[in-house]
Design a protein around this motif. Structure first.
Motif, PDB file in Angstrom:
ATOM      1  N   ASP A 247       0.954  -1.258   0.091  1.00  0.00           N
ATOM      2  CA  ASP A 247       0.050   0.026   0.043  1.00  0.00           C
ATOM      3  C   ASP A 247       0.919   1.145   0.139  1.00  0.00           C
ATOM      4  OD1 ASP A 247      -2.450  -0.988  -0.062  1.00  0.00           O
ATOM      5  OD2 ASP A 247      -2.395  -1.656   2.135  1.00  0.00           O
ATOM      6  N   ARG A 248       0.716   2.153  -1.000  1.00  0.00           N
ATOM      7  CA  ARG A 248       1.229   3.309  -1.145  1.00  0.00           C
ATOM      8  C   ARG A 248       0.414   4.500  -0.316  1.00  0.00           C
ATOM      9  NH1 ARG A 248       2.021  -0.871  -4.606  1.00  0.00           N
ATOM     10  NH2 ARG A 248       3.602  -0.519  -6.176  1.00  0.00           N
ATOM     11  N   THR A 249       0.968   4.867   0.766  1.00  0.00           N
ATOM     12  CA  THR A 249       0.195   6.009   1.668  1.00  0.00           C
ATOM     13  C   THR A 249       1.175   7.056   1.868  1.00  0.00           C
ATOM     14  OG1 THR A 249       1.066   5.125   3.944  1.00  0.00           O
ATOM     15  CG2 THR A 249      -0.711   3.817   2.962  1.00  0.00           C
ATOM     16  N   ARG A 250       0.627   8.057   2.359  1.00  0.00           N
ATOM     17  CA  ARG A 250       1.199   9.371   2.744  1.00  0.00           C
ATOM     18  C   ARG A 250       2.355   9.100   3.887  1.00  0.00           C
ATOM     19  NH1 ARG A 250      -3.137  14.321   2.843  1.00  0.00           N
ATOM     20  NH2 ARG A 250      -3.668  14.215   0.453  1.00  0.00           N
ATOM     21  N   GLN A 251       2.083   8.074   4.738  1.00  0.00           N
ATOM     22  CA  GLN A 251       3.035   7.757   5.731  1.00  0.00           C
ATOM     23  C   GLN A 251       4.000   6.963   5.287  1.00  0.00           C
ATOM     24  OE1 GLN A 251      -0.434   7.596   6.242  1.00  0.00           O
ATOM     25  NE2 GLN A 251      -0.536   9.509   7.167  1.00  0.00           N
TER      26      GLN A 251
END
Length: 314
Positions: free
Chosen positions: A54-58
């Motif tokens: 998963d590519r997330t902002r975090q």
């Protein structure tokens, strides 16, 4: 499922990405640019058929499928690394097996030093050791059932021409007596003295040449030889001499096996006995055999040059 493009680097890239949680940091750790890393991870996900991260902002986090994939990926890389290490060790003769046939007197010399050193340097090599008469070990060597053999005299018979053979031990006739025997204080005994004594001789499959030599030395009518006590090998000769059974006759290698209750004497005139001979098949390219021969070279310096000449390495 048909796998087409997955390679080792895909597994390494996925593990690095999971460890660093960021494409940029993972790319720097791998020593590549970020765009190629992103493309390789995308290719891997297409190959597997599920989203692994998963590519997330975090940051980048493994999905549930990704976690399962990473467990197997880590195991696969560990196995591949172990496989490469195992292959390298086998190629250097550090693992595998060595099948050695030998006669009993070779345990006096040179085998103790050679096998001791080889075992210390190659502890993961499995040694299969077989005490065998020279004729039987030669046949086993020719048949591929042994890697190396130590025999009394050179191998003979059909197929022996395909063996590489070098002497690894020389010996002459030596007498051994009990410490209470009249000869115990003598440095040497003569043939005439031997004719007047009960004798102890070995008479196994390896002994015809020695028996013939003794008869020649003592004379065809030597009653002492006709009535001699027959022993299985040199160790038994020494033991019977300690029991005051008679004068034991064997190879000078016996001097390396002192024991309480016996004394050794030279036999005059000095009589040479057949050499101990180390042999192996010329076609045998086993790394373990090569490592063993290197040990023989280092432990028996006078053998090295002959071994190199006979095996075509000089």
């Amino acid at each position: 499922m048909e796998w087409r493009i997955m390679e080792t680097r895909h597994l390494r890239y996925a593990l690095a990405l999971a460890e660093h949680g960021h494409f940029g940091r993972a790319a720097r750790a791998l020593g590549i640019a970020q765009p190629p890393l992103s493309k390789q991870i995308a290719d891997l996900e297409r190959e597997v058929g599920v989203r692994l991260f998963d590519r997330t902002r975090q940051g980048v986090l493994p999905t549930g499928a990704g976690e399962a994939f990473l467990v197997r990926a880590r195991q696969a890389l560990e196995e591949m690394t172990a496989a490469a290490v195992d292959a390298d060790r086998a190629a250097r003769g550090e693992t595998g097996r060595l099948r050695l046939g030998f006669i009993a007197s070779a345990l006096l010399e040179p085998l103790p030093d050679v096998l001791g050193r080889f075992g210390r340097e190659r502890p993961d090599v499995r040694l299969e050791l077989h005490e065998m008469a020279s004729g039987r070990s030669t046949a086993a060597l020719i048949a591929g059932e042994l890697d190396v053999a130590v025999t009394l005299g050179p191998p003979r018979g059909a197929g022996a021409e395909h063996l590489v053979s070098v002497p690894v031990g020389h010996a002459h006739l030596t007498a051994v007596v009990g410490s209470a025997h009249p000869y115990a204080g003598q440095a040497s005994v003569s043939v005439d003295q031997l004719r007047r004594q009960p004798l102890i001789v070995a008479a196994g499959e390896d002994e015809p040449a020695i028996a013939t030599g003794l008869r020649t030395l003592l004379g065809e009518d030597a009653a002492a030889l006709d009535g001699a006590t027959v022993a299985r090998d040199v160790h038994t000769i020494i033991g019977l001499a300690a029991c005051e059974v008679g004068v034991g006759l064997g190879p000078s290698r016996m001097l390396s096996a002192p024991r309480p209750g016996v004394r050794f004497c030279e036999v005059t005139p000095r009589t040479a006995l057949p050499d101990l001979v180390l042999s192996f098949a010329d076609r045998n390219r086993s790394p373990v055999l090569g490592a063993f021969l290197d040990t023989v070279r280092r432990n028996c310096p006078d053998v090295g040059a002959a071994l190199d000449r006979r095996s075509g390495h000089a």
